[in-house]
Motif scaffolding. Structure first.
Motif, PDB file in Angstrom:
ATOM      1  N   CYS A  37       0.860  -1.182   0.000  1.00 56.27           N
ATOM      2  CA  CYS A  37       0.000   0.000   0.000  1.00 56.27           C
ATOM      3  C   CYS A  37       0.896   1.231   0.000  1.00 56.27           C
ATOM      4  O   CYS A  37       1.947   1.241   0.653  1.00 56.27           O
ATOM      5  CB  CYS A  37      -0.887   0.024   1.246  1.00 56.27           C
TER       6      CYS A  37
ATOM      7  N   TYR B   7      -7.902   0.379   0.164  1.00 57.78           N
ATOM      8  CA  TYR B   7      -6.892   0.078   1.189  1.00 57.78           C
ATOM      9  C   TYR B   7      -7.417  -0.975   2.161  1.00 57.78           C
ATOM     10  O   TYR B   7      -6.714  -1.908   2.529  1.00 57.78           O
ATOM     11  CB  TYR B   7      -6.497   1.327   1.970  1.00 57.78           C
TER      12      TYR B   7
ATOM     13  N   SER C 141      -1.148  -7.125   2.484  1.00 59.51           N
ATOM     14  CA  SER C 141       0.048  -6.350   2.152  1.00 59.51           C
ATOM     15  C   SER C 141       1.278  -6.792   2.932  1.00 59.51           C
ATOM     16  O   SER C 141       1.193  -7.180   4.095  1.00 59.51           O
ATOM     17  CB  SER C 141      -0.198  -4.861   2.406  1.00 59.51           C
TER      18      SER C 141
END
Length: 167
Positions: free
Chosen positions: A5, A113, A120
């Motif tokens: 991210c 997100y 991530s």
């Protein structure tokens, strides 16, 4: 694929207001460019719309995947693909990435997100030392699961630092 991210956040994890970035910091977008050029970047439609309005189209020298509920035709010649879901975006990313271990960047907004933060490996955050009013935030995460490394500190319109969080 490695998923990362990338975001700029003011205090309180603010990343946006009314569909826009609520600040301007001279030179702050350079890190985004340096990290993402040559890679796949996944973002939501509102984020893409803001970028396309400024640039007149997709990010140059990147493969951009836009997650949108509205069906749109992809245009691989211009480096633009549309996906109906985060899962479809990952499938497209796997098929267009240069290699199986390529770093894929998640560039917002908030719901995108949220969909990817748990997957991530790295968070590239520009942490802005300012209280800025906003209605969109980067999701909270358990920082005990991550290692924080300050890459650089800067002073421009606001004091900010580039931070890399790794699992």
């Amino acid at each position: 694929m490695r998923i990362s991210c990338i975001a700029a956040c003011a205090k309180g994890n603010v990343i946006g207001k009314n569909g826009r970035i609520p600040w301007f910091i001279t030179g702050e977008q350079q890190r985004f460019k340096e990290l993402t050029v040559g890679h796949v970047v996944i973002m939501g439609r509102k984020t893409y719309d803001e970028i396309a309005a400024k640039l007149g189209g997709p990010l140059p020298n990147r493969k951009t995947i836009v997650i949108s509920q509205t069906s749109m035709p992809s245009d691989p010649a211009s480096g633009l693909w549309y996906a109906a879901s985060p899962e479809q975006a990952l499938s497209i990313a796997a098929s267009i990435a240069g290699s199986p271990d390529e770093e894929i960047f998640i560039a917002g907004g908030e719901s995108v997100y949220r969909a990817f933060i748990g997957l991530s490996d790295t968070l590239y955050l520009t942490e802005i030392d300012a209280d800025i009013d906003g209605d969109t935030c980067f999701p909270a995460f358990d920082d005990s699961e991550w290692k924080r490394t300050v890459v650089a500190e800067h002073q421009a319109e606001y004091r900010y630092c580039y931070v890399t969080w790794t699992r």
